[in-house]
Scaffold this active site. Structure first.
Site, PDB file in Angstrom:
ATOM      1  CE  LYS A 162      45.753  46.194  67.413  1.00  0.00           C
ATOM      2  NZ  LYS A 162      46.192  46.845  66.278  1.00  0.00           N
TER       3      LYS A 162
ATOM      4  CG  ASP B 175      60.850  57.652  70.236  1.00  0.00           C
ATOM      5  OD1 ASP B 175      61.081  57.630  71.346  1.00  0.00           O
ATOM      6  OD2 ASP B 175      60.794  57.159  69.230  1.00  0.00           O
TER       7      ASP B 175
ATOM      8  CB  SER C 213      46.394  50.145  68.848  1.00  0.00           C
ATOM      9  OG  SER C 213      46.280  50.373  67.487  1.00  0.00           O
TER      10      SER C 213
END
Length: 435
Positions: A324, A310, A299
Site C-alpha cells: 500500500k 534503503d 502503508s
C-alpha cells in the site's frame, strides 16, 4: 420537488467549478487540458433524473439525505480501495484512532456461533475494573438479548458517548450470570509492547502507528537503558501492522538515521510534493537492527521498513509486504463529516514505489506453513479492486513464496541473525584488543 431544485442548484455550482477548473487547465499545458473532462449540463441532469426516479419509484421510501450520501460514497469508492466518505461518527472515530484511543468499554469481541464472545480485555479499562475476562459471553446489552438479534446491532449497542452508562449481562465460563454497569470512556489502545530476548536483544511489537508511538518507543528505549540493560541488537516486529499515521513512521525512521532521505510523496497537488530527510542524532547508534515484516505489513509500516532498508540501517526479514504505497488525506466537510482521499504515492529513498509492489525482504522467512501448491488467500494491495498501478510498471513475481515451504520461525531467525552479527562484531574487535 423543492428539495430537488436545491440539489440541482448545488450541482450547477459544481458544474461552474468544474468549468472554471477546465479553463485553468486549458490555460496550462496541453497535456493538462487533455486530461481534464468537463461535465456538461446534460451529465448533471442525468444525476438529478436518477435521484428523482429513485425517490419516486423505489419499492420502499428512501430518505433524501441517505441517497445523497450514497451517491458521495459511490463516487469515492469507485476511485480506489482507500478513498472513502466518512459520516460524522466515522470521522470522529478516525480522529480518535489516530490518537491511539477510542470511546468504549475496553474489550474486544468476536461473533462465534451466534454469540458475542470477549476475546481481549485492555488494562486499565472499565471492563477490566468490572471483572470481565476473555472467554466471557455478552448475553444482553441494556436489557436487549443478544440472541435473536443481528450481532452487528448488539456490537453497535456497546458504543456510545464518553461518560454514558451501559448495563451488560455477562455469562462466565462456569455459566454464572453477572449484571454489570459500566461507564464508557476514552480507552488507550496498546500499540507497542517490549520484551528482552536472549538477555541482550530488545524486541518491540508495533501494532499500528498512532501519533505518539514514535515518542513511546523513544521513551521505552531510554527506560531500558536507564535500567542498566545494554542492548546488543534490536528487533522491530511490523507483522500485520496496517500502518496508520505517516508522521510517527517518519519520526521513527529519523530516530534510527543520522542523515539521508526517509520518504518522498508525489501527487497532482503541489502540496503533496514532499521529501522527508533525517536529522543528525540516532537512537542506539551502531546497534544492529532487524525488522520483521509479512504480507500484512502495510502503508506507514512499509515506509519505515523501506527507509531503513534503503539507507542500510536495518535488515528486513520476512515476506514481501502488502504494497500500500498511497497517501490518504483526511479532509473535513462543513457538515461535520469528512472524506478520506488518496492524494499521492510514497517512494522509498532509492525512488522505489511501494504501490502494489511492497518491500522485498533481505532475508526471506515465512510465518506460515504453506502448501507448495495451495493458494494463499491473504490479499495484498495488488489483489484489491481498482488499486492504483505502480508507475514503474514492474511486477515482482513472488516465486520464492510459491516454491518452498518455510516454518513459522521469523522471530527465531531474527534472533539468530543478531547472534551472528554480534559474533562477527566481536571477532573483528579481538585482534585490535590483542594488539
Amino acid at each position: 420537488m423543492k428539495r430537488l431544485i436545491i440539489y440541482g442548484i448545488g450541482l450547477l455550482v459544481l458544474a461552474c467549478g468544474t468549468a472554471a477548473a477546465a479553463q485553468e487547465a486549458t490555460a496550462g499545458t496541453p497535456a493538462d487540458a487533455a486530461r481534464t473532462t468537463q461535465l456538461t449540463l446534460d451529465d448533471l441532469r442525468s444525476f438529478t433524473d436518477v435521484f428523482n426516479q429513485v425517490r419516486r419509484n423505489y419499492v420502499e421510501e428512501v430518505d433524501d439525505k441517505m441517497l445523497l450520501e450514497a451517491a458521495i460514497t459511490g463516487m469515492l469508492t469507485e476511485l480506489d480501495p482507500h478513498s472513502a466518505y466518512l459520516p460524522d461518527k466515522d470521522f470522529e472515530d478516525l480522529e480518535n484512532s489516530s490518537r491511539g484511543q477510542y470511546i468504549g468499554l475496553g474489550f474486544d469481541v468476536a461473533a462465534e456461533d451466534g454469540r458475542v464472545v470477549v476475546k481481549q480485555v485492555i488494562s486499565p479499562s472499565p471492563a477490566d475494573s468490572a471483572g470481565i475476562d476473555p472467554g466471557d459471553l455478552i448475553t444482553s446489552v441494556d436489557g436487549k438479548p443478544v440472541k435473536g438479534r443481528p450481532l452487528v446491532d448488539s456490537i453497535d449497542d456497546l458504543s456510545g458517548l464518553p461518560g454514558s452508562e451501559v448495563v451488560l449481562t455477562v455469562m462466565k465460563p462456569d455459566e454464572s450470570i453477572h449484571t454489570l454497569k459500566l461507564t464508557r470512556e476514552f480507552i488507550k489502545v496498546p500499540a507497542l509492547s517490549y520484551r528482552l530476548l536472549d538477555q541482550r536483544f530488545g524486541y518491540y511489537h508495533l501494532v499500528y502507528f498512532h501519533r505518539d508511538i514514535a515518542n513511546d518507543l523513544k521513551q521505552s528505549l531510554d527506560s531500558v537503558q536507564a535500567d542498566g540493560t545494554t542492548l546488543q541488537g534490536l528487533i522491530l516486529d511490523l507483522r500485520n501492522n496496517p500502518g496508520g499515521v505517516l508522521q510517527p513512521a517518519v519520526e521513527m525512521a529519523d530516530g534510527f538515521l543520522d542523515s539521508g532521505t526517509i520518504v518522498t510523496t508525489r501527487g497532482r497537488n503541489s502540496s503533496m510534493q514532499m521529501e522527508f530527510t533525517a536529522k543528525p542524532g540516532q537512537w542506539l547508534p551502531e546497534i544492529p537492527l532487524v525488522i520483521i515484516v509479512d504480507r500484512g505489513t502495510a502503508s506507514a509500516s512499509e515506509v519505515l521498513a523501506g527507509a531503513l532498508q534503503d539507507n542500510g540501517r536495518a535488515v528486513i526479514l520476512g515476506e514481501r509486504t502488502f504494497g500500500k504505497g498511497s497517501v490518504q488525506s483526511v479532509l473535513p466537510l462543513r457538515n461535520g463529516a469528512g472524506i478520506k482521499l488518496t492524494t499521492a504515492r510514497y517512494y522509498t529513498p532509492s525512488g522505489r514505489s511501494i504501490q502494489a509492489e511492497g518491500i522485498q525482504p533481505d532475508v526471506w522467512a515465512s510465518g506460515d506453513l504453506q502448501r507448495v501448491t495451495g493458494p494463499d488467500e491473504r490479499k495484498r494491495e495488488a489483489d484489491l479492486e481498482r488499486h492504483l498501478q505502480n508507475e514503474t510498471g514492474l511486477h515482482n513475481a513472488d516465486a520464492r513464496e510459491s516454491t518452498r515451504i518455510e516454518e513459522d520461525y521469523p522471530l527465531h531467525e531474527a534472533v539468530n541473525l543478531l547472534r551472528a552479527v554480534t559474533v562477527l562484531s566481536q571477532s573483528t574487535r579481538q585482534p585490535e584488543t590483542a594488539q
